[in-house]
Design a protein around this motif. Structure first.
Motif, PDB file in Angstrom:
ATOM      1  N   LYS A  52      66.817  25.757  31.932  1.00 54.19           N
ATOM      2  CA  LYS A  52      67.483  24.766  32.757  1.00 54.19           C
ATOM      3  C   LYS A  52      68.985  24.889  32.527  1.00 54.19           C
ATOM      4  O   LYS A  52      69.440  24.869  31.391  1.00 54.19           O
ATOM      5  CB  LYS A  52      66.993  23.363  32.385  1.00 54.19           C
ATOM      6  N   TYR A  53      69.735  25.036  33.604  1.00 58.53           N
ATOM      7  CA  TYR A  53      71.190  25.213  33.523  1.00 58.53           C
ATOM      8  C   TYR A  53      71.552  26.400  32.639  1.00 58.53           C
ATOM      9  O   TYR A  53      72.556  26.389  31.935  1.00 58.53           O
ATOM     10  CB  TYR A  53      71.884  23.950  33.010  1.00 58.53           C
ATOM     11  N   HIS A  66      70.040  27.350  29.939  1.00 62.92           N
ATOM     12  CA  HIS A  66      69.717  27.109  28.543  1.00 62.92           C
ATOM     13  C   HIS A  66      68.203  26.949  28.398  1.00 62.92           C
ATOM     14  O   HIS A  66      67.540  26.481  29.307  1.00 62.92           O
ATOM     15  CB  HIS A  66      70.406  25.850  28.022  1.00 62.92           C
ATOM     16  N   ASN A 104      73.189  14.618  33.094  1.00 63.32           N
ATOM     17  CA  ASN A 104      73.737  15.237  34.296  1.00 63.32           C
ATOM     18  C   ASN A 104      74.564  16.467  33.903  1.00 63.32           C
ATOM     19  O   ASN A 104      74.807  16.726  32.728  1.00 63.32           O
ATOM     20  CB  ASN A 104      74.545  14.225  35.121  1.00 63.32           C
ATOM     21  N   GLU A 105      74.995  17.214  34.897  1.00 63.00           N
ATOM     22  CA  GLU A 105      75.715  18.467  34.623  1.00 63.00           C
ATOM     23  C   GLU A 105      77.003  18.247  33.859  1.00 63.00           C
ATOM     24  O   GLU A 105      77.381  19.039  33.011  1.00 63.00           O
ATOM     25  CB  GLU A 105      75.997  19.207  35.933  1.00 63.00           C
ATOM     26  N   ILE A 115      76.170  17.803  30.174  1.00 62.20           N
ATOM     27  CA  ILE A 115      75.759  19.084  29.599  1.00 62.20           C
ATOM     28  C   ILE A 115      76.972  19.967  29.361  1.00 62.20           C
ATOM     29  O   ILE A 115      77.128  20.581  28.302  1.00 62.20           O
ATOM     30  CB  ILE A 115      74.733  19.788  30.504  1.00 62.20           C
ATOM     31  N   LYS A 116      77.883  20.017  30.329  1.00 57.97           N
ATOM     32  CA  LYS A 116      79.098  20.824  30.193  1.00 57.97           C
ATOM     33  C   LYS A 116      79.961  20.308  29.048  1.00 57.97           C
ATOM     34  O   LYS A 116      80.493  21.082  28.254  1.00 57.97           O
ATOM     35  CB  LYS A 116      79.886  20.796  31.504  1.00 57.97           C
TER      36      LYS A 116
END
Length: 64
Positions: free
Chosen positions: A8-9, A11, A29-30, A33-34
């Protein structure tokens, strides 16, 4: 065990269904995560700058 892992993303992630018996999960959310990924990288750079006196090179067999 590998069948219980998702990507996912970009990872690796253990399937939430499998983890629910151990840890209550929530969605990120993105942006979160970032932020976490950037903070980890910043920490690794800090650790390297403060504690790495030298760099160990990989043996030749791993460089080809």
């Amino acid at each position: 065990m590998a069948e219980d892992v998702n990507i996912k993303y970009g990872h690796l992630e253990v399937k939430p269904e499998r983890m629910q018996s151990y840890v209550k999960q929530h969605e990120l959310n993105e942006a979160e995560i970032k932020r976490i990924a950037e903070t980890r990288i910043e920490y690794l750079h800090w650790m390297n700058a403060h504690y790495a006196d030298s760099v160990s090179l990989a043996p030749e067999r791993f460089l080809t």
